[in-house]
Write a protein that holds these residues in place. Structure first.
Motif, PDB file in Angstrom:
ATOM      1  N   LYS A  49       0.828  -1.221   0.000  1.00  0.00           N
ATOM      2  CA  LYS A  49       0.000   0.000   0.000  1.00  0.00           C
ATOM      3  C   LYS A  49       0.855   1.261   0.000  1.00  0.00           C
ATOM      4  O   LYS A  49       0.637   2.163  -0.807  1.00  0.00           O
ATOM      5  CB  LYS A  49      -0.930  -0.004   1.228  1.00  0.00           C
ATOM      6  N   SER A  50       1.824   1.294   0.910  1.00  0.00           N
ATOM      7  CA  SER A  50       2.694   2.476   0.962  1.00  0.00           C
ATOM      8  C   SER A  50       3.468   2.623  -0.334  1.00  0.00           C
ATOM      9  O   SER A  50       3.638   3.730  -0.854  1.00  0.00           O
ATOM     10  CB  SER A  50       3.688   2.363   2.118  1.00  0.00           C
ATOM     11  N   THR A  51       3.935   1.495  -0.835  1.00  0.00           N
ATOM     12  CA  THR A  51       4.712   1.523  -2.075  1.00  0.00           C
ATOM     13  C   THR A  51       3.887   2.137  -3.209  1.00  0.00           C
ATOM     14  O   THR A  51       4.397   2.944  -3.983  1.00  0.00           O
ATOM     15  CB  THR A  51       5.164   0.106  -2.438  1.00  0.00           C
TER      16      THR A  51
ATOM     17  N   PHE B 110      -2.608  10.039   1.725  1.00  0.00           N
ATOM     18  CA  PHE B 110      -2.453   9.854   3.179  1.00  0.00           C
ATOM     19  C   PHE B 110      -2.036   8.415   3.441  1.00  0.00           C
ATOM     20  O   PHE B 110      -2.779   7.492   3.135  1.00  0.00           O
ATOM     21  CB  PHE B 110      -3.780  10.119   3.904  1.00  0.00           C
ATOM     22  N   ASP B 111      -0.855   8.237   4.015  1.00  0.00           N
ATOM     23  CA  ASP B 111      -0.375   6.875   4.253  1.00  0.00           C
ATOM     24  C   ASP B 111      -0.480   6.526   5.735  1.00  0.00           C
ATOM     25  O   ASP B 111       0.395   6.873   6.517  1.00  0.00           O
ATOM     26  CB  ASP B 111       1.073   6.734   3.778  1.00  0.00           C
ATOM     27  N   GLU B 112      -1.533   5.838   6.090  1.00  0.00           N
ATOM     28  CA  GLU B 112      -1.750   5.423   7.486  1.00  0.00           C
ATOM     29  C   GLU B 112      -1.442   6.541   8.456  1.00  0.00           C
ATOM     30  O   GLU B 112      -0.686   6.365   9.405  1.00  0.00           O
ATOM     31  CB  GLU B 112      -0.892   4.200   7.807  1.00  0.00           C
ATOM     32  N   VAL B 113      -2.063   7.683   8.209  1.00  0.00           N
ATOM     33  CA  VAL B 113      -1.670   8.870   8.962  1.00  0.00           C
ATOM     34  C   VAL B 113      -2.125   8.817  10.410  1.00  0.00           C
ATOM     35  O   VAL B 113      -1.695   9.629  11.222  1.00  0.00           O
ATOM     36  CB  VAL B 113      -2.203  10.165   8.301  1.00  0.00           C
TER      37      VAL B 113
HETATM   38 MG   LIG Z   1       2.692   1.232   4.798  1.00  0.00          MG
END
Ligand SMILES: [Mg+2]
Ligand SMILES: Nc1ncnc2c1ncn2[C@@H]1O[C@H](COP(=O)(O)OP(=O)(O)OP(=O)(O)O)[C@@H](O)[C@H]1O
Lengths: 250, 248
Positions: free
Chosen positions: B48-50, B168-171
């Motif tokens: 997901k982050s990637t 927004f990455d797991e903010v």
């Molecule tokens: Mg991640």
């Protein structure tokens, strides 16, 4: 001037104790020592600034994508870290200096392009700079990649990231190590004596040769260095305090 | 071919990304319309982050294509600055600049990167910090702010570039439950104002409320997607079901 009381006191002191502070009451010696002191201050300040700049530039180049750039920087560091600074100074002044072109001065004499003071500056700056590259690099490595990534995601290019984010943070990490190295640099300026740069040790030596007051001048010399280094350490510590990140640690 | 707002603002087609031998994204495709909010959910390590980092060109992709407003993100000739003006990103660990105050954090990029007028940027920064409910905290340093406050500074910092898309990455993953609310409220307001938002989140309740589309990823592929109503009610794939049963 108002200082005449001090000169009188030094003369009186000599008569009563035999301790001969020529560099207080004798205007010739006084001027020599003052000049030496100022030259040491100049030499230190110039080398301080240049070595820090070399450190910053070197650490930047070490992050380069080009293998050869990194190798050259690495070679420079190894060369200057693993050889005695006195030998480096001789190398610059006698070996490199003799290869440099000369010019004719207004008396029709051949003069070298760079005088001994300049060679001392070059040699000592590169010497301390080599350590500074390593110091800054370790500071830069301590900056989290996530912080760098945040800057990148805001559109910063590599130079802007380095200038506004990485360096200011790296500086804080490496101030104690930098402090040490700069103290070392100030002490190492005495090596310039070897190529007759009229810095403090050189001048003191002339005074004690002429006036035969070795212990007195030596003692003064030591205290003068304690004072100079103390000043530098104090300045660096104030800087460290001013740069402390608010909200972290004490 | 110029991009028009009726086309997807972010479009990923068959995106493949490997770190060395590890294939992290194995052909991900998704489209996001302007003003839409999508949530990407999935187990840890599913990429997901990637995916978000690829959309912002923080990491290069191996094949496929990603466009933002019709512009190919992984075109070597791409002006990364132009892309990053359009796409703002907020990270799990806030990643504020610790040596700068909240206000300076917000102001820095517009002033140094976009060379905008300082006085004008300062006004905007005050406005943005007010918008994320940090009025009065302008001069505080990141180390003096709570996690939730730092994260809202980070949101204001990204907004200061006037982006068209926010990632927004797991903010909220690093925040305690109390402060999660503050941050989610801020994101919700943004979404309601019509900002295009791509969220990676583990807050299922929030995703259900806010998202127009939910994408479930596992091991580098999108397994299942759909509007939240359908997605949560009638997930079909066994992997989705298992994930949902664990997390709900
Ligand atoms: Mg991640
Ligand atoms: N820079 C990198 N180098 C090598 N491998 C990486 C790198 N970044 C991520 N990976 C690997 O890629 C995979 C996916 O990582 P990613 O961070 O995208 O997962 P994620 O879905 O965001 O997980 P999480 O929910 O834990 O944040 C992981 O197996 C990770 O180890």
């Amino acid at each position: 001037m108002e200082w005449s009381w001090a000169f009188d006191w030094a003369r009186e002191f000599y008569r009563e104790t035999g301790i001969n502070l020529t560099f207080v009451y004798d205007s010739f010696d006084r001027d020599r020592l003052a000049r030496g002191f100022m030259n040491t201050v100049y030499l230190s300040l110039i080398c301080l600034v240049l070595s820090v700049l070399i450190g910053i530039a070197g650490a930047w180049l070490q992050g380069s994508k080009l293998v050869w750039t990194r190798r050259i920087v690495q070679g420079y560091i190894q060369f200057f870290r693993n050889t005695p600074p006195l030998v480096q100074l001789y190398f610059f002044f006698f070996a490199v200096g003799s290869l440099m072109p000369t010019y004719e001065n207004r008396f029709g004499m051949q003069e070298p392009m760079l005088d001994n003071f300049t060679w001392a500056v070059i040699s000592l700056s590169f010497f301390a700079g080599a350590f500074n590259v390593e110091i800054f690099r370790s500071g830069i490595e301590a900056v989290p990649t996530s912080t760098v990534e945040a800057a990148e995601s805001l559109g910063y290019n590599r130079l802007q990231t380095y200038r506004y984010i990485v360096l200011p943070l790296a500086f804080r990490v490496c101030l104690p190590a930098l402090n040490n190295n700069l103290v070392n640099l100030v002490k190492t300026t005495t090596l310039a004596y070897a190529i007759a740069v009229p810095e403090m040790l050189y001048m003191a030596n002339q005074i004690w040769s002429d006036s035969v007051n070795v212990p007195e001048t030596m003692t003064f010399l030591l205290f003068a260095y304690v004072f100079l280094v103390g000043l530098l350490v104090w300045a660096m510590h104030s800087w460290e305090r001013a740069m402390r990140l608010p909200g972290y640690g004490r | 071919m110029a991009w028009t707002p009726d086309q997807p603002i972010v479009s990923c087609k068959e995106v493949h990304k490997a770190f060395g031998a590890v294939e992290v994204l194995k052909g991900v495709s998704l489209d996001v319309a302007k003003g839409e909010t999508i949530c990407v959910i999935g187990p840890s390590g599913s990429g997901k982050s990637t995916l978000l980092r690829c959309i912002n060109a923080l990491v290069p992709i191996n094949s496929g294509s990603i466009t933002v407003e019709g512009q190919e993100v992984h075109d070597p000739k791409l002006d990364k600055l132009a892309l990053r003006r359009k796409v703002g990103m907020v990270f799990q660990q806030y990643n504020l600049f610790p040596h700068k105050s909240a206000l300076q954090n917000v102001m820095m990029a517009p002033v140094t990167v976009l060379k905008q007028d300082k006085a004008e940027v300062e006004q905007r920064a005050y406005r943005l910090l007010k918008k994320v409910r940090l009025e009065g905290k302008e001069q505080a340093y990141p180390g003096e702010l709570s996690g939730g406050q730092q994260q809202r500074v980070a949101i204001a910092r990204a907004l200061a570039m006037n982006p068209d898309v926010m990632l927004f990455d797991e903010v909220t993953a690093a925040l305690d439950p109390e402060t999660v609310k503050e941050v989610l409220l801020t994101i919700r307001e943004l979404a309601e104002e019509g900002m295009t938002c791509l969220l990676v989140t583990h807050e299922m309740g929030f995703a259900r409320e806010i998202a127009d589309m939910i994408y479930f990823t596992d091991r580098g592929v999108i397994v299942e997607s759909g509007p939240p109503k359908d997605f949560f009610a009638s997930a079909k794939d066994p992997r989705t079901k298992e994930f949902l049963s664990q997390i709900l």
